[in-house]
Design an enzyme around this catalytic site. Sequence first.
Site, short mmCIF file in Angstrom:
data_model
loop_
_atom_site.label_atom_id
_atom_site.label_comp_id
_atom_site.label_asym_id
_atom_site.label_seq_id
_atom_site.Cartn_x
_atom_site.Cartn_y
_atom_site.Cartn_z
CD GLU A 83 -3.17 -0.72 0.34
OE1 GLU A 83 -3.10 0.29 -0.38
OE2 GLU A 83 -4.14 -1.49 0.35
CD GLU A 114 4.83 -21.37 11.25
OE1 GLU A 114 4.89 -21.61 12.47
OE2 GLU A 114 3.88 -20.77 10.71
#
Length: 297
Positions: A83, A114
Amino acid sequence: MNLGTLVSETRNPQTMDLDALPTPELVKRFNEQDTRVAEAVKATLPDVARAVDAAVAALKSGGRIIYMGAGTSGRLGVLDASECPPTFGVPHGLVVGLIAGGPGALLKAVEGAEDSQQAGEDDLVALNLQEQDLVVGLAASGRTPYVIGGLRYARQSGCTTVAVSCNPDSPIAREANIAISPVVGPEALTGSTRLKSGTAQKMVLNMISTGAMVKFGKVYQNLMVDMKATNVKLVDRACRMVVEATGIGREEAETLLKQTDFEVKPAILMALTGLDAAAAREKLAAHQGFLRAALEH
């Protein structure tokens, strides 16, 4: 580590009967839990402010803001990073989001991604990490190996590091210069950290990126004056920003924006000083892009 002892993994005594509730009561319970998030984040504001200042220091020294996380945490980092270019007019790559397992993990879980500390280090190596970069590790649990490996490598490389976790005194907090730990309590759905924990992390990221961009000269008053006007809605917003910042009419604002290729900052400076577009850009450059400074000096 016994994961069952983590606050984010324990059962919430106020939501033990979710599967027996009528829908209105079900959503009420979710909402009641969500009201606690802002207070948990409020308790961390001094640390968030330190992270904002660290982000500004990184940007002013030519560095980047790099988020890294797995699952929901990783997706939130990628979202915030993506953004920044349209909102603040910064180049792609100035704010970076890394997710364990790579871009494919945004849409589909990559099992086991992960669990590797080495993968966290490798992803930063691939970015050509520099000591002026700021690395922000995100993990609701606070113990994700991918994030621990990345933060550890970043610190060894001389970077300032930030850890955002929703458990107190977490392993990632111990790897970071700045630890932000909004403890939101057990999730309404046990262990589903995309709920309150995800909301808390999003709120923290909003403040880090937006606060840093304010301090980096990308905002005038509360207007996103470096926004890229890339569609009809944003062209309209650019016009409204010029009108609101200067008091001129919309027609005049549109005329000025056409002269600046719809860049808001020089249009505002032109309206308030009478400079032409080239001189307005030159004055902004002389003040490192800070519109307020250009207007006051």
